[in-house]
Every structure is written in C-alpha cells, then in structure tokens.
Motif scaffolding. Structure first.
Motif, PDB file in Angstrom:
ATOM      1  N   VAL A 108       0.784  -1.291   0.059  1.00  0.00           N
ATOM      2  CA  VAL A 108       0.012   0.183   0.035  1.00  0.00           C
ATOM      3  C   VAL A 108       0.935   1.084  -0.040  1.00  0.00           C
ATOM      4  CG1 VAL A 108      -1.959   1.503   1.303  1.00  0.00           C
ATOM      5  CG2 VAL A 108      -1.890  -1.087   1.425  1.00  0.00           C
ATOM      6  N   LEU A 109       0.753   2.157  -0.983  1.00  0.00           N
ATOM      7  CA  LEU A 109       1.190   3.366  -0.981  1.00  0.00           C
ATOM      8  C   LEU A 109       0.404   4.352  -0.343  1.00  0.00           C
ATOM      9  CD1 LEU A 109       3.115   3.726  -4.289  1.00  0.00           C
ATOM     10  CD2 LEU A 109       4.258   3.371  -2.261  1.00  0.00           C
ATOM     11  N   HIS A 110       0.756   5.267   0.706  1.00  0.00           N
ATOM     12  CA  HIS A 110       0.075   6.342   1.195  1.00  0.00           C
ATOM     13  C   HIS A 110       0.303   7.485   0.340  1.00  0.00           C
ATOM     14  CE1 HIS A 110       1.212   3.574   4.484  1.00  0.00           C
ATOM     15  NE2 HIS A 110      -0.019   3.752   4.674  1.00  0.00           N
ATOM     16  N   GLU A 111      -0.621   7.554  -0.754  1.00  0.00           N
ATOM     17  CA  GLU A 111      -0.393   8.412  -1.854  1.00  0.00           C
ATOM     18  C   GLU A 111      -0.298   9.857  -1.432  1.00  0.00           C
ATOM     19  OE1 GLU A 111      -2.539   7.636  -5.326  1.00  0.00           O
ATOM     20  OE2 GLU A 111      -2.339   5.721  -5.279  1.00  0.00           O
ATOM     21  N   ASP A 112      -1.051  10.084  -0.248  1.00  0.00           N
ATOM     22  CA  ASP A 112      -0.889  11.489   0.154  1.00  0.00           C
ATOM     23  C   ASP A 112       0.350  12.092   0.485  1.00  0.00           C
ATOM     24  OD1 ASP A 112      -1.565   9.725   1.935  1.00  0.00           O
ATOM     25  OD2 ASP A 112      -2.221  11.243   3.331  1.00  0.00           O
ATOM     26  N   VAL A 113       0.920  11.096   1.004  1.00  0.00           N
ATOM     27  CA  VAL A 113       2.458  11.657   1.682  1.00  0.00           C
ATOM     28  C   VAL A 113       3.412  11.375   0.432  1.00  0.00           C
ATOM     29  CG1 VAL A 113       4.186  10.578   3.058  1.00  0.00           C
ATOM     30  CG2 VAL A 113       1.828  10.321   3.950  1.00  0.00           C
ATOM     31  N   VAL A 114       3.152  10.188  -0.328  1.00  0.00           N
ATOM     32  CA  VAL A 114       4.131  10.221  -1.537  1.00  0.00           C
ATOM     33  C   VAL A 114       4.046  11.466  -2.366  1.00  0.00           C
ATOM     34  CG1 VAL A 114       4.701   8.977  -3.598  1.00  0.00           C
ATOM     35  CG2 VAL A 114       4.232   7.754  -1.570  1.00  0.00           C
ATOM     36  N   LYS A 115       2.829  11.927  -2.889  1.00  0.00           N
ATOM     37  CA  LYS A 115       2.581  13.251  -3.518  1.00  0.00           C
ATOM     38  C   LYS A 115       3.435  14.319  -2.904  1.00  0.00           C
ATOM     39  CE  LYS A 115      -1.492  11.882  -5.722  1.00  0.00           C
ATOM     40  NZ  LYS A 115      -3.156  12.417  -5.972  1.00  0.00           N
ATOM     41  N   ILE A 116       3.530  14.541  -1.495  1.00  0.00           N
ATOM     42  CA  ILE A 116       3.749  15.587  -1.045  1.00  0.00           C
ATOM     43  C   ILE A 116       5.533  15.722  -1.165  1.00  0.00           C
ATOM     44  CG2 ILE A 116       4.719  16.784   1.410  1.00  0.00           C
ATOM     45  CD1 ILE A 116       1.720  15.922   2.103  1.00  0.00           C
ATOM     46  N   TYR A 117       6.043  14.420  -1.213  1.00  0.00           N
ATOM     47  CA  TYR A 117       7.560  14.492  -1.406  1.00  0.00           C
ATOM     48  C   TYR A 117       8.235  14.033  -2.622  1.00  0.00           C
ATOM     49  CZ  TYR A 117       7.340  15.027   3.798  1.00  0.00           C
ATOM     50  OH  TYR A 117       6.978  15.371   4.972  1.00  0.00           O
ATOM     51  N   LYS A 118       7.454  13.295  -3.314  1.00  0.00           N
ATOM     52  CA  LYS A 118       7.780  12.848  -4.686  1.00  0.00           C
ATOM     53  C   LYS A 118       8.571  14.053  -5.459  1.00  0.00           C
ATOM     54  CE  LYS A 118       8.103   9.280  -7.475  1.00  0.00           C
ATOM     55  NZ  LYS A 118       8.746   8.154  -7.110  1.00  0.00           N
ATOM     56  N   LYS A 119       7.759  15.211  -5.667  1.00  0.00           N
ATOM     57  CA  LYS A 119       8.011  16.081  -6.857  1.00  0.00           C
ATOM     58  C   LYS A 119       9.255  16.712  -6.174  1.00  0.00           C
ATOM     59  CE  LYS A 119       6.176  19.946  -9.190  1.00  0.00           C
ATOM     60  NZ  LYS A 119       5.305  21.009  -9.305  1.00  0.00           N
ATOM     61  N   GLY A 120      10.528  16.539  -6.906  1.00  0.00           N
ATOM     62  CA  GLY A 120      11.601  17.372  -6.834  1.00  0.00           C
ATOM     63  C   GLY A 120      12.381  16.846  -5.574  1.00  0.00           C
ATOM     64  N   PHE A 121      11.834  15.803  -4.999  1.00  0.00           N
ATOM     65  CA  PHE A 121      12.664  15.565  -3.433  1.00  0.00           C
ATOM     66  C   PHE A 121      14.230  15.483  -3.580  1.00  0.00           C
ATOM     67  CE2 PHE A 121      13.412  12.620   0.117  1.00  0.00           C
ATOM     68  CZ  PHE A 121      12.788  13.484   1.132  1.00  0.00           C
ATOM     69  N   SER A 122      14.444  14.747  -4.621  1.00  0.00           N
ATOM     70  CA  SER A 122      16.208  14.601  -4.771  1.00  0.00           C
ATOM     71  C   SER A 122      16.772  16.154  -5.137  1.00  0.00           C
ATOM     72  CB  SER A 122      16.589  13.527  -5.665  1.00  0.00           C
ATOM     73  OG  SER A 122      15.902  13.972  -6.915  1.00  0.00           O
ATOM     74  N   GLN A 123      15.937  17.033  -5.732  1.00  0.00           N
ATOM     75  CA  GLN A 123      16.443  18.149  -6.112  1.00  0.00           C
ATOM     76  C   GLN A 123      16.293  19.241  -5.147  1.00  0.00           C
ATOM     77  OE1 GLN A 123      18.684  18.264  -8.639  1.00  0.00           O
ATOM     78  NE2 GLN A 123      18.195  16.172  -8.725  1.00  0.00           N
ATOM     79  N   ASN A 124      15.737  18.900  -4.036  1.00  0.00           N
ATOM     80  CA  ASN A 124      15.195  19.883  -2.897  1.00  0.00           C
ATOM     81  C   ASN A 124      16.636  20.563  -2.398  1.00  0.00           C
ATOM     82  OD1 ASN A 124      14.537  21.234  -0.636  1.00  0.00           O
ATOM     83  ND2 ASN A 124      12.794  19.911  -0.527  1.00  0.00           N
ATOM     84  N   LYS A 125      16.628  21.731  -2.530  1.00  0.00           N
ATOM     85  CA  LYS A 125      17.872  22.694  -2.081  1.00  0.00           C
ATOM     86  C   LYS A 125      18.152  22.698  -0.621  1.00  0.00           C
ATOM     87  CE  LYS A 125      19.768  27.340  -1.803  1.00  0.00           C
ATOM     88  NZ  LYS A 125      20.855  26.697  -1.234  1.00  0.00           N
ATOM     89  N   LEU A 126      16.983  22.442   0.229  1.00  0.00           N
ATOM     90  CA  LEU A 126      17.055  22.304   1.587  1.00  0.00           C
ATOM     91  C   LEU A 126      17.708  20.930   2.129  1.00  0.00           C
ATOM     92  CD1 LEU A 126      16.537  23.189   4.565  1.00  0.00           C
ATOM     93  CD2 LEU A 126      14.325  22.247   4.285  1.00  0.00           C
ATOM     94  N   LEU A 127      17.495  19.954   1.260  1.00  0.00           N
ATOM     95  CA  LEU A 127      17.998  18.611   1.678  1.00  0.00           C
ATOM     96  C   LEU A 127      19.513  18.636   1.115  1.00  0.00           C
ATOM     97  CD1 LEU A 127      15.485  16.318   0.092  1.00  0.00           C
ATOM     98  CD2 LEU A 127      15.841  16.763   2.513  1.00  0.00           C
ATOM     99  N   ILE A 128      19.923  19.198   0.263  1.00  0.00           N
ATOM    100  CA  ILE A 128      21.167  19.492  -0.262  1.00  0.00           C
ATOM    101  C   ILE A 128      22.166  20.215   0.735  1.00  0.00           C
ATOM    102  CG2 ILE A 128      22.717  20.498  -2.132  1.00  0.00           C
ATOM    103  CD1 ILE A 128      20.427  19.544  -4.312  1.00  0.00           C
ATOM    104  N   ASP A 129      21.421  21.435   1.152  1.00  0.00           N
ATOM    105  CA  ASP A 129      21.980  22.194   2.133  1.00  0.00           C
ATOM    106  C   ASP A 129      22.396  21.579   3.503  1.00  0.00           C
ATOM    107  OD1 ASP A 129      22.215  24.163   0.300  1.00  0.00           O
ATOM    108  OD2 ASP A 129      20.761  25.354   0.956  1.00  0.00           O
TER     109      ASP A 129
END
Length: 118
Positions: free
Chosen positions: A12-33
C-alpha cells in the motif's frame, strides 16, 4: 536464537504522503544544504576546533597547539568552517580570534554532544 528482522511487507502506498515528497525531492535545495551542513561535521579536526570554540574565543596558534597540528592545517579547516558560516573571526591587534558565528550552530553542536553523553 537469531535476530528478528523487521521489514515492511505491505504493498500500500500512502499516496497523500508520496505526492507531497515525490516532486523534486532529490533536487530539494534544503536537503542538499542539510547534507553539506552535516558533511562539514564529519571531520575530526573540524569537530576538535568546534569543541575548543564552544567555550572560548581562540586564535589559530592556540588551536594548533591544543590539537597538536600545524597552523597551516588548522587555518585550512578554519577557512572551511568560516566559508560555511559556522564560525566567524575578529582581529585584535595582530591576532585573529575565532568563535561560533551564531547561537544556532553552537546550539546544534552542543545538542549533538549532549545527545552522545546520554
């Protein structure tokens, strides 16, 4: 007795959670910083410098003496910490004294130390 391994066996995927983070997650500037921030803390010499600066305003010569390293090696690490805004410096006469740049970085360092002493 063997170790019990905990693993998720659901499909089961919790699509509401996945949608929040999926878009651009790996390119998120905050994560990189954040990754760069914690990478700076992965060096023993830099940790040693921050430990010394936690309670003191200290010059390069004193840090080098405490850590039994050359002033050149310490200066290199101080530049890295200064460029990352972890520390700041103030010239007093012919000497330059280093300290934490702000209370947030100091507090993060102190919380990490406190957590490890539990």
């Amino acid at each position: 007795m063997g170790k019990s391994i905990i693993k998720c066996d659901c499909n089961v995927l919790h699509e509401d959670v996945v949608k929040i983070y999926k878009k651009g997650f790996s390119q998120n500037k905050l994560l990189i910083d954040l990754s760069k921030f914690f990478h700076l803390l992965s060096d023993n010499t830099r940790i040693g410098i921050l430990s010394i600066l936690d309670d003191n305003e200290v010059c390069v010569s004193d840090i080098a003496s405490i850590l039994d390293m050359t002033k050149s090696a310490i200066s290199h690490q101080l530049k890295i910490l200064k460029d990352a805004h972890f520390i700041s410096c103030q010239k007093k006469g012919k000497e330059i004294f280093y300290t934490f740049s702000n209370e947030y970085v100091k507090k993060i360092f102190e919380l990490a130390v406190e957590n490890l002493q539990i």
